[in-house]
Design a protein around this motif. Structure first.
Motif, PDB file in Angstrom:
ATOM      1  N   SER A  82      -4.471   6.352   9.056  1.00 25.06           N
ATOM      2  CA  SER A  82      -3.717   5.722   7.965  1.00 25.06           C
ATOM      3  C   SER A  82      -2.217   5.745   8.182  1.00 25.06           C
ATOM      4  O   SER A  82      -1.507   4.878   7.676  1.00 25.06           O
TER       5      SER A  82
ATOM      6  N   ASN B  24      -4.931   8.721   2.394  1.00 25.04           N
ATOM      7  CA  ASN B  24      -5.533   7.408   2.118  1.00 25.04           C
ATOM      8  C   ASN B  24      -5.340   7.010   0.662  1.00 25.04           C
ATOM      9  O   ASN B  24      -5.067   5.853   0.352  1.00 25.04           O
ATOM     10  N   HIS B  28      -3.454   3.560   0.010  1.00 19.46           N
ATOM     11  CA  HIS B  28      -4.237   2.478  -0.606  1.00 19.46           C
ATOM     12  C   HIS B  28      -3.691   2.133  -1.989  1.00 19.46           C
ATOM     13  O   HIS B  28      -3.643   0.959  -2.374  1.00 19.46           O
ATOM     14  N   LYS B 114     -11.029   0.967   8.471  1.00 15.28           N
ATOM     15  CA  LYS B 114      -9.665   1.464   8.275  1.00 15.28           C
ATOM     16  C   LYS B 114      -8.918   1.349   9.599  1.00 15.28           C
ATOM     17  O   LYS B 114      -9.530   1.385  10.657  1.00 15.28           O
ATOM     18  N   PRO B 115      -7.589   1.243   9.563  1.00  8.96           N
ATOM     19  CA  PRO B 115      -6.753   1.370   8.373  1.00  8.96           C
ATOM     20  C   PRO B 115      -6.641   0.068   7.588  1.00  8.96           C
ATOM     21  O   PRO B 115      -6.734  -1.017   8.146  1.00  8.96           O
TER      22      PRO B 115
END
Lengths: 134, 127
Positions: A82, B24, B28, B114-115
């Motif tokens: 991420s 995350n 997000h 993801k990502p």
């Protein structure tokens, strides 16, 4: 100073520490959240320090619970993905492969490398964020 | 990232982020904010079910696969059994074919590796 910031950032990409996901995060910064990326990075390093500690403790016990180790590393890989922490993500993937193979020595070796890459990324990002503020 | 970021604020869409990973959750949530989409965040599948039982509903649910207490596959199945018709996007770093198939069969509308990015999310809101 802007040039120095740009050079630091470029070296992080050139040396493979970061990938394009980091740029996606930078695109999310706006006037409402001007320090968003630094906040995410801070959270990442806090969370990953916890995971490193958990894995260290699990490995020190000597009995390799590969399922548990894989679970910790899944978390680590998720966060690293991420934030765009490319080298760390690669080591996470390798560690998980060693877990699936039940290869304790591979896990230990990879984890050592992972910690090294993680520490280097942390230091370089701290430099980048400090330079960005000047 | 090419192109303008679409602003979907006028559409009054609502989304739910279901993920146990703090990084995350943060990214997000921000991605959805940037698109102008109001969103809530919960930590696992059980909380996703609970929030629906409390009466809230969403246009899109971003469902992580592997979570403690209740994983994304179980949560998706339960939500569909409850009659929840929201679009559910399975989101995970795991992308092996078998796992993807199992997740899709639980009731997903989409599977997204993801990502997550602005463009990946924006494509889910093309009505």
């Amino acid at each position: 100073m802007q040039r120095q910031v740009a050079l630091i950032k470029q070296s992080l990409f050139d040396q493979g520490y970061l990938d394009e996901q980091f740029m996606e995060l930078e695109e999310l910064q706006d006037d409402a959240n001007p320090n968003f990326v630094e906040e995410v990075a801070t959270l990442y390093f806090k969370d990953s320090a916890r995971l490193i500690n958990n894995i260290d403790q699990a490995l020190e016990r000597g009995s390799f619970d590969f399922n548990r180790l894989d679970s910790y590393m899944h978390q680590f890989k998720g966060s690293s993905t991420s934030i765009g922490a490319s080298k760390v993500k690669t080591e996470c993937t390798m560690f998980r492969e060693y877990c699936r193979a039940g290869n304790a020595e591979g896990c230990l070796r990879t984890f050592k490398q992972l910690k090294k890459e993680h520490a280097t990324l942390r230091k370089k990002l701290e430099q980048y964020f400090q330079a960005s503020k000047r | 990232m090419a192109g303008e970021v679409p602003n979907l604020a006028e559409s009054k869409l609502r989304a739910l982020v279901v993920d146990d990973n703090l990084v995350n959750q943060m990214t997000h949530h921000k991605l959805l904010d940037r698109l102008g989409i109001q969103n809530d965040v919960v930590c696992n599948g059980q909380e996703a079910v609970d929030v629906h039982c409390s009466g809230r509903n969403y246009d899109l649910i971003l469902m992580d696969m592997e979570m403690p207490i209740m994983n994304g596959i179980q949560a998706t199945k339960i939500l569909r059994e409850m009659g929840i018709e929201s679009k559910i996007a399975g989101v995970t770093t795991r992308a092996e074919e078998e796992e993807r198939k199992e997740f899709m069969e639980a009731g997903l509308n989409y599977f997204q590796e993801k990502p997550l990015t602005i463009s990946k999310l924006a494509s889910k809101f093309k009505y």
